[in-house]
Scaffold this motif. Structure first.
Motif, mmCIF file in Angstrom:
data_model
loop_
_atom_site.group_PDB
_atom_site.id
_atom_site.type_symbol
_atom_site.label_atom_id
_atom_site.label_comp_id
_atom_site.label_asym_id
_atom_site.label_seq_id
_atom_site.Cartn_x
_atom_site.Cartn_y
_atom_site.Cartn_z
ATOM 1 N N UNK A 1 0.625 -0.963 0.276
ATOM 2 C CA UNK A 1 -0.063 0.322 0.289
ATOM 3 C C UNK A 1 1.168 1.538 0.024
ATOM 4 N N UNK A 2 0.425 1.966 -0.796
ATOM 5 C CA UNK A 2 1.903 3.509 -1.399
ATOM 6 C C UNK A 2 1.301 4.466 -0.100
ATOM 7 N N UNK A 3 2.510 4.792 0.445
ATOM 8 C CA UNK A 3 1.100 6.034 1.256
ATOM 9 C C UNK A 3 1.169 7.165 -0.021
ATOM 10 N N UNK A 4 1.349 7.322 -0.903
ATOM 11 C CA UNK A 4 1.012 8.348 -1.502
ATOM 12 C C UNK A 4 -0.876 8.442 -1.762
ATOM 13 N N UNK A 5 -1.189 6.723 -1.746
ATOM 14 C CA UNK A 5 -2.451 6.573 -1.942
ATOM 15 C C UNK A 5 -2.825 7.469 -0.550
ATOM 16 N N UNK A 6 -2.046 7.249 0.746
ATOM 17 C CA UNK A 6 -3.263 8.008 1.411
ATOM 18 C C UNK A 6 -3.652 9.659 1.954
ATOM 19 N N UNK A 7 -2.963 10.299 0.344
ATOM 20 C CA UNK A 7 -2.898 11.400 0.436
ATOM 21 C C UNK A 7 -4.654 11.627 -1.020
ATOM 22 N N UNK B 1 -2.900 9.410 21.380
ATOM 23 C CA UNK B 1 -1.435 9.368 21.541
ATOM 24 C C UNK B 1 -0.040 7.894 21.707
ATOM 25 N N UNK B 2 -0.688 7.158 21.894
ATOM 26 C CA UNK B 2 -0.370 5.597 22.356
ATOM 27 C C UNK B 2 0.120 5.164 21.150
ATOM 28 N N UNK B 3 -0.385 5.473 20.101
ATOM 29 C CA UNK B 3 0.133 4.636 18.248
ATOM 30 C C UNK B 3 0.142 5.732 17.606
ATOM 31 N N UNK B 4 1.974 4.784 17.182
ATOM 32 C CA UNK B 4 2.088 5.368 15.367
ATOM 33 C C UNK B 4 1.723 4.449 15.089
ATOM 34 N N UNK B 5 2.501 4.730 13.365
ATOM 35 C CA UNK B 5 3.497 3.482 12.896
ATOM 36 C C UNK B 5 3.309 4.870 11.651
ATOM 37 N N UNK B 6 5.057 4.387 10.506
ATOM 38 C CA UNK B 6 5.405 5.554 9.659
ATOM 39 C C UNK B 6 5.560 4.274 8.295
ATOM 40 N N UNK B 7 5.116 4.410 7.393
ATOM 41 C CA UNK B 7 5.496 3.848 5.813
ATOM 42 C C UNK B 7 6.428 5.185 5.458
ATOM 43 N N UNK B 8 7.498 4.811 4.587
ATOM 44 C CA UNK B 8 8.066 5.439 4.012
ATOM 45 C C UNK B 8 8.051 5.667 2.406
ATOM 46 N N UNK C 1 7.488 -0.455 -5.197
ATOM 47 C CA UNK C 1 6.756 -1.294 -5.365
ATOM 48 C C UNK C 1 6.217 -1.591 -3.516
ATOM 49 N N UNK C 2 7.076 -1.423 -2.967
ATOM 50 C CA UNK C 2 6.970 -2.386 -1.213
ATOM 51 C C UNK C 2 7.940 -0.852 -0.682
ATOM 52 N N UNK C 3 6.993 -0.211 0.346
ATOM 53 C CA UNK C 3 7.388 0.409 1.583
ATOM 54 C C UNK C 3 7.776 -0.492 2.412
ATOM 55 N N UNK C 4 8.570 0.589 3.483
ATOM 56 C CA UNK C 4 9.085 0.041 4.831
ATOM 57 C C UNK C 4 8.114 0.621 5.532
ATOM 58 N N UNK C 5 7.586 -0.038 6.503
ATOM 59 C CA UNK C 5 6.466 0.196 7.705
ATOM 60 C C UNK C 5 7.290 -0.379 8.667
ATOM 61 N N UNK C 6 6.898 0.440 9.408
ATOM 62 C CA UNK C 6 6.913 0.629 11.210
ATOM 63 C C UNK C 6 5.978 1.349 12.242
ATOM 64 N N UNK C 7 5.216 0.085 13.021
ATOM 65 C CA UNK C 7 4.351 0.395 13.858
ATOM 66 C C UNK C 7 4.686 0.207 15.112
ATOM 67 N N UNK C 8 4.161 0.706 16.169
ATOM 68 C CA UNK C 8 4.558 0.322 17.154
ATOM 69 C C UNK C 8 3.429 1.339 18.369
ATOM 70 N N UNK C 9 2.952 0.892 19.686
ATOM 71 C CA UNK C 9 2.022 0.973 20.611
ATOM 72 C C UNK C 9 0.538 -0.338 20.279
ATOM 73 N N UNK C 10 -0.066 -0.543 20.611
ATOM 74 C CA UNK C 10 -1.313 -1.105 21.102
ATOM 75 C C UNK C 10 -1.266 -1.849 19.880
ATOM 76 N N UNK C 11 -2.082 -0.266 19.247
ATOM 77 C CA UNK C 11 -2.774 -0.694 17.438
ATOM 78 C C UNK C 11 -2.126 -0.683 16.297
ATOM 79 N N UNK C 12 -1.506 -1.568 15.768
ATOM 80 C CA UNK C 12 -1.185 -1.709 14.448
ATOM 81 C C UNK C 12 -2.026 -0.713 12.841
#
Length: 335
Positions: free
Chosen positions: A221-227, A263-270, A276-287
């Motif tokens: 899932x491309x971060x560009x789609x989220x825009x 203010x507990x969960x976050x995720x990043x996508x580069x 076509x594949x993007x690095x993701x980091x997820x943190x906190x009780x939710x994904x």
């Protein structure tokens, strides 16, 4: 910024152009010809003004409440069509309201101009055949529904905190319910009563030390789609406590942060162009990125709907977004 006294030709050129014009920054705290931090009042793009007035479908004899006087242009148009005695316009900022009143007097179009909280409407003038908001909302103030005559219309730009805004055209019905479709995309400043207060990224556990102990994976899932505007709308409706920030890199690369209001969960996508594949980091009780993937999967399964397939119903107990029909509410993944 253009000053009419020093550049009248440029000023008139902007006035008659089809673009939105910011007329106030930072609730009036910023003055001068430079830009402030946040635009807080404007003259809307003429194309949008006329499209929303078309959706309002006013008829001779209608009584109209406008929320958000701004420059006064929209209220003046309504007054010219319906007569000033049939138009009430409410503005929260006294200085903005005073300027609009000056313009009303100059054009001999003088609707009832009220200073107050537009979220409360103006009950002294109710009921109204039409209510129009020239500011964005994420919750339809129920006072508007209560002050609309049965069969009357409420036209307002609506969008979740995550983003993606569209104009709702609601018809007031029996039982204190108003319902109707979204008719076009929009981008309006928020009603002051509903401005979002997002926690700073650095306050989230581990965010300042990215990637900290976050779980790493890749996504298709491309971060560009989220825009995309309708993607943001769909995601914000289903995950209403979600918001985002963008951290820019070089050569068009960036990091998209998804965060939630507790203010507990976050995720990043580069994002990088051509990948076509993007690095993701997820943190906190939710994904949070997994939640976004689930929403976009649902969107594709529904035939990739645009705004025109969505609608909104408002009741005394709350509001819900639906797809194609009021009996088909859009699922909400997180309360």
């Amino acid at each position: 910024m253009i000053d009419r006294s020093t550049d009248p030709a440029g000023w008139w050129g902007k006035v008659y152009s089809d673009v939105p014009l910011t007329t106030q920054w930072d609730d009036g705290a910023h003055t001068g010809n430079s830009k402030g931090r946040t635009p807080t009042s404007s003259n809307s793009m003429p194309k949008m003004v006329f499209a929303m007035l078309d959706a309002l479908s006013v008829e001779r004899g209608n009584r109209v409440l406008e929320v958000g006087t701004g420059t006064g242009w929209n209220a003046a148009l309504l007054s010219y069509r319906l007569g000033p005695d049939n138009v009430v316009t409410i503005e929260v900022d006294p200085a903005v309201a005073d300027e609009a009143r000056r313009r009303f007097t100059a054009t001999e179009l003088t609707p009832l101009s009220v200073v107050g909280d537009g979220a409360q409407g103006y009950p002294d003038g109710a009921p109204y055949d039409r209510i129009i908001a020239t500011c964005g909302i994420s919750r339809v103030p129920y006072a508007w529904v209560e002050q609309a005559r049965t069969g009357g219309l409420v036209v307002a730009p609506w969008g979740p905190p995550y983003g993606g805004q569209a104009v709702a055209r609601l018809q007031a019905g029996e039982g204190g319910i108003a319902s109707g479709p979204f008719v076009m995309s929009s981008a309006f400043m928020r009603l002051r009563d509903q401005r979002d207060q997002f926690p700073p990224t650095a306050s989230f556990p581990g965010a300042a030390d990215w990637p900290a102990e976050g779980e790493r994976r890749t996504t298709a899932l491309s971060p560009d789609d989220m825009g995309d505007w309708h993607h943001m709308f769909t995601l914000g409706v289903q995950v209403p406590d979600l918001f985002c920030r963008v951290e820019c890199g070089q050569g068009g690369a960036y990091r998209l942060w998804l965060l939630e209001m507790s203010g507990q969960s976050w995720a990043t996508a580069d994002y990088e162009h051509g990948r076509t594949a993007y690095e993701v980091v997820e943190s906190g009780p939710r994904r949070l990125w997994a939640e976004a993937e689930a929403v976009m999967s649902w969107w594709r399964e529904q035939g990739e709907p645009r705004f025109e397939r969505y609608g909104l119903t408002v009741t005394p107990h709350g509001q819900r977004v639906w797809l194609d029909h009021p009996r088909n509410p859009v699922p909400v993944l997180v309360p």
